[in-house]
Write an enzyme that holds these catalytic residues in place. Structure first.
Site, PDB file in Angstrom:
ATOM      1  N   TYR A   1      -1.455  11.097  15.297  1.00 18.48           N
ATOM      2  CA  TYR A   1      -0.513  10.272  14.521  1.00 18.48           C
ATOM      3  C   TYR A   1       0.075   9.165  15.407  1.00 18.48           C
ATOM      4  CZ  TYR A   1       3.492   8.898  11.627  1.00 18.48           C
ATOM      5  OH  TYR A   1       4.412   8.182  10.891  1.00 18.48           O
TER       6      TYR A   1
ATOM      7  N   THR B   1       0.858  -1.190   0.000  1.00 20.69           N
ATOM      8  CA  THR B   1       0.000   0.000   0.000  1.00 20.69           C
ATOM      9  C   THR B   1       0.894   1.240   0.000  1.00 20.69           C
ATOM     10  OG1 THR B   1      -0.185   0.164   2.417  1.00 20.69           O
ATOM     11  CG2 THR B   1      -1.812  -1.235   1.292  1.00 20.69           C
TER      12      THR B   1
ATOM     13  N   ASN C   1       3.256   4.212  -4.517  1.00 19.31           N
ATOM     14  CA  ASN C   1       3.676   5.218  -5.497  1.00 19.31           C
ATOM     15  C   ASN C   1       4.696   6.204  -4.940  1.00 19.31           C
ATOM     16  OD1 ASN C   1       1.114   6.090  -4.050  1.00 19.31           O
ATOM     17  ND2 ASN C   1       1.805   8.043  -4.868  1.00 19.31           N
TER      18      ASN C   1
HETATM   19  N1  LIG Z   1       9.384   8.757   6.286  1.00 22.50           N
HETATM   20  C1  LIG Z   1       9.560   8.590   7.599  1.00 22.50           C
HETATM   21  O1  LIG Z   1      10.508   9.122   8.189  1.00 22.50           O
HETATM   22  C2  LIG Z   1       8.610   7.762   8.389  1.00 22.50           C
HETATM   23  C3  LIG Z   1       8.842   7.640   9.758  1.00 22.50           C
HETATM   24  C4  LIG Z   1       7.995   6.816  10.493  1.00 22.50           C
HETATM   25  C5  LIG Z   1       6.965   6.137   9.879  1.00 22.50           C
HETATM   26  N2  LIG Z   1       6.757   6.297   8.533  1.00 22.50           N
HETATM   27  C6  LIG Z   1       5.634   5.571   7.932  1.00 22.50           C
HETATM   28  O2  LIG Z   1       5.992   5.062   6.668  1.00 22.50           O
HETATM   29  C7  LIG Z   1       4.837   4.918   5.858  1.00 22.50           C
HETATM   30  C8  LIG Z   1       5.111   5.404   4.450  1.00 22.50           C
HETATM   31  O3  LIG Z   1       5.323   6.791   4.482  1.00 22.50           O
HETATM   32  P1  LIG Z   1       6.392   7.537   3.559  1.00 22.50           P
HETATM   33  O4  LIG Z   1       7.401   8.088   4.471  1.00 22.50           O
HETATM   34  O5  LIG Z   1       6.804   6.683   2.434  1.00 22.50           O
HETATM   35  O6  LIG Z   1       5.496   8.771   3.066  1.00 22.50           O
HETATM   36  P2  LIG Z   1       4.970   9.215   1.623  1.00 22.50           P
HETATM   37  O7  LIG Z   1       6.090   9.361   0.675  1.00 22.50           O
HETATM   38  O8  LIG Z   1       4.108  10.405   1.891  1.00 22.50           O
HETATM   39  O9  LIG Z   1       4.074   7.991   1.194  1.00 22.50           O
HETATM   40  C9  LIG Z   1       2.846   7.746   1.812  1.00 22.50           C
HETATM   41  C10 LIG Z   1       2.015   6.900   0.890  1.00 22.50           C
HETATM   42  O10 LIG Z   1       0.757   6.658   1.525  1.00 22.50           O
HETATM   43  C11 LIG Z   1      -0.255   6.940   0.578  1.00 22.50           C
HETATM   44  N3  LIG Z   1      -1.521   7.298   1.174  1.00 22.50           N
HETATM   45  C12 LIG Z   1      -1.845   8.389   1.902  1.00 22.50           C
HETATM   46  N4  LIG Z   1      -3.164   8.398   2.171  1.00 22.50           N
HETATM   47  C13 LIG Z   1      -3.681   7.289   1.605  1.00 22.50           C
HETATM   48  C14 LIG Z   1      -4.976   6.740   1.504  1.00 22.50           C
HETATM   49  N5  LIG Z   1      -6.043   7.360   2.021  1.00 22.50           N
HETATM   50  N6  LIG Z   1      -5.137   5.582   0.845  1.00 22.50           N
HETATM   51  C15 LIG Z   1      -4.100   4.953   0.272  1.00 22.50           C
HETATM   52  N7  LIG Z   1      -2.855   5.432   0.310  1.00 22.50           N
HETATM   53  C16 LIG Z   1      -2.643   6.590   0.970  1.00 22.50           C
HETATM   54  C17 LIG Z   1       0.298   8.075  -0.246  1.00 22.50           C
HETATM   55  O11 LIG Z   1      -0.440   8.230  -1.447  1.00 22.50           O
HETATM   56  P3  LIG Z   1      -0.464   9.665  -2.207  1.00 22.50           P
HETATM   57  O12 LIG Z   1       0.895   9.842  -2.773  1.00 22.50           O
HETATM   58  O13 LIG Z   1      -1.531   9.495  -3.214  1.00 22.50           O
HETATM   59  O14 LIG Z   1      -0.788  10.674  -1.137  1.00 22.50           O
HETATM   60  C18 LIG Z   1       1.713   7.579  -0.447  1.00 22.50           C
HETATM   61  O15 LIG Z   1       1.754   6.632  -1.477  1.00 22.50           O
HETATM   62  C19 LIG Z   1       3.707   5.639   6.593  1.00 22.50           C
HETATM   63  O16 LIG Z   1       2.878   4.694   7.214  1.00 22.50           O
HETATM   64  C20 LIG Z   1       4.439   6.459   7.647  1.00 22.50           C
HETATM   65  O17 LIG Z   1       3.657   6.669   8.800  1.00 22.50           O
HETATM   66  C21 LIG Z   1       7.553   7.082   7.772  1.00 22.50           C
END
Ligand SMILES: NC(=O)c1ccc[n+]([C@@H]2O[C@H](COP(=O)([O-])OP(=O)(O)OC[C@H]3O[C@@H](n4cnc5c(N)ncnc54)[C@H](OP(=O)(O)O)[C@@H]3O)[C@@H](O)[C@H]2O)c1
Length: 325
Positions: A185, A22, A25
């Site tokens: 969050y 999930t 992208n």
């Molecule tokens: N990056 C970090 O430092 C960090 C730290 C701790 C935890 N995390 C966790 O890692 C995970 C991935 O985040 P990321 O860092 O890769 O952020 P990201 O680049 O913003 O990716 C988040 C993804 O989630 C999708 N998404 C958001 N709302 C959604 C919905 N309603 N239905 C389906 N998909 C949805 C987004 O789609 P769109 O592009 O269409 O919005 C995007 O593909 C998250 O669960 C986040 O909490 C990340």
């Protein structure tokens, strides 16, 4: 990273395996999808927006010409979209070997899902709870062991969860002004870990060859940090977040490693938590870690499970496929 540290190179060959990611992208989901594809897996990219998913797919195919990818809409804030995704998946695939519950939103201003639930809890936890329930039958059809990996965050450690309060909010008789975007969050990310462990215990009790583990990426530069600032309309916050990402964050590729490790390393057991083992657990190679004390609270996990079934309408029947409301 030193030579003996785990990297995606060490993932096993995944030819013949089907993987769902999930949020495939962007950020960690994008990096993980590319690495699964590089190892020969068939990856179903579950994306909120198909256009963004197709752009990501083209980018991965340019890097991995043999990649086997498909993009299917899955808006985790909309139960009907999740159900439609699962139905398409079951029509097209006999089994699911790895499910990565990765998508998420962080610290956004108060919003609700299409189903009327506070959005961070609704997307990050309930959306994945429903998706996993709908895909359980496919996970059980895997020839060998299948895995569910749920992406949490180090911030789950400051999470508190009052399940009755979550229910009240969903019934709209909670106090709409008591929203704190960081608390929300952290709560959703605590729910991710509680869910991952409870799912593993329930699967284990039925003898199913499906394990469930949790992970976190440390701090990785992705769109996650700027999305909340964008939604609140603050250019300064957005600028500060972008600067912090450049200075302190590891790459999305490195941030994806704990999820890839939890999904594929042989020594990972159900109910484990994987994160980066370097500086303050914000960067570095993946290792098994301990999550917060609260995340091991079985009574709280059971209470959350019951509320999640109620709020999503998805009942896990671990002997049969999840019922469809
Ligand atoms: N990056 C970090 O430092 C960090 C730290 C701790 C935890 N995390 C966790 O890692 C995970 C991935 O985040 P990321 O860092 O890769 O952020 P990201 O680049 O913003 O990716 C988040 C993804 O989630 C999708 N998404 C958001 N709302 C959604 C919905 N309603 N239905 C389906 N998909 C949805 C987004 O789609 P769109 O592009 O269409 O919005 C995007 O593909 C998250 O669960 C986040 O909490 C990340």
């Amino acid at each position: 990273m030193s030579d003996d540290q785990w990297t995606s190179e060490r993932m096993p060959d995944l030819s013949g395996d089907t993987v769902v990611v999930t949020g495939a992208n962007s950020g960690l989901g994008f990096a993980a999808t590319r690495e699964f594809a590089r190892k020969g897996a068939r990856v179903v990219m579950a994306c909120r927006t198909v256009d963004r998913g197709e752009d990501a797919r083209a980018e991965i195919e340019a890097a991995v010409p043999a990649a086997s990818l498909s993009v299917v809409e899955c808006d985790l804030g909309d139960r009907s979209s999740i159900r439609a995704f699962a139905e398409k998946f079951r029509d097209r695939h006999d089994a699911l070997d790895i499910l990565c519950n990765n998508a998420g939103v962080m610290a956004i201003p108060y919003r609700e899902t299409a189903d009327g639930i506070e959005r961070q809890f609704g997307v990050n936890h309930l959306g994945h709870f429903a998706l996993t329930g709908y895909l359980l039958h496919s996970l059980r059809q895997s020839e060998g062991q299948s895995r569910v990996v749920t992406q949490s965050s180090g911030l789950h450690e400051r999470g508190e969860l009052d399940v009755e309060r979550v229910r009240r909010r969903a019934r709209r008789d909670g106090d709409p002004d008591d929203y704190d975007r960081w608390d929300a969050y952290a709560r959703s990310k605590l729910a991710n870990v509680l869910f991952a462990y409870e799912l593993d215990r329930r699967l284990d009790a039925t003898g199913a060859d499906v394990v469930s583990a949790a992970c976190h990426p440390g701090y990785a530069a992705t769109n996650l940090q700027t999305r909340g600032a964008e939604m609140s309309g603050s250019t300064v916050k957005r600028w500060l977040q972008t600067a912090a990402n450049r200075l302190f964050a590891q790459s999305a590729d490195d941030g994806a490693l704990p999820m890839l490790y939890a999904a594929t390393a042989e020594d990972v057991q159900g109910g484990e938590y994987v994160g980066p083992g370097g500086f303050m657990n914000m960067r570095g190679a993946p290792e098994r870690q301990r999550s917060s004390e609260l995340s091991y609270d079985r009574a709280l996990a059971a209470e959350l499970w019951a509320a999640s079934e109620e709020l999503t309408g998805v009942t896990y029947d671990l002997e049969r496929p999840a019922s469809t409301p």
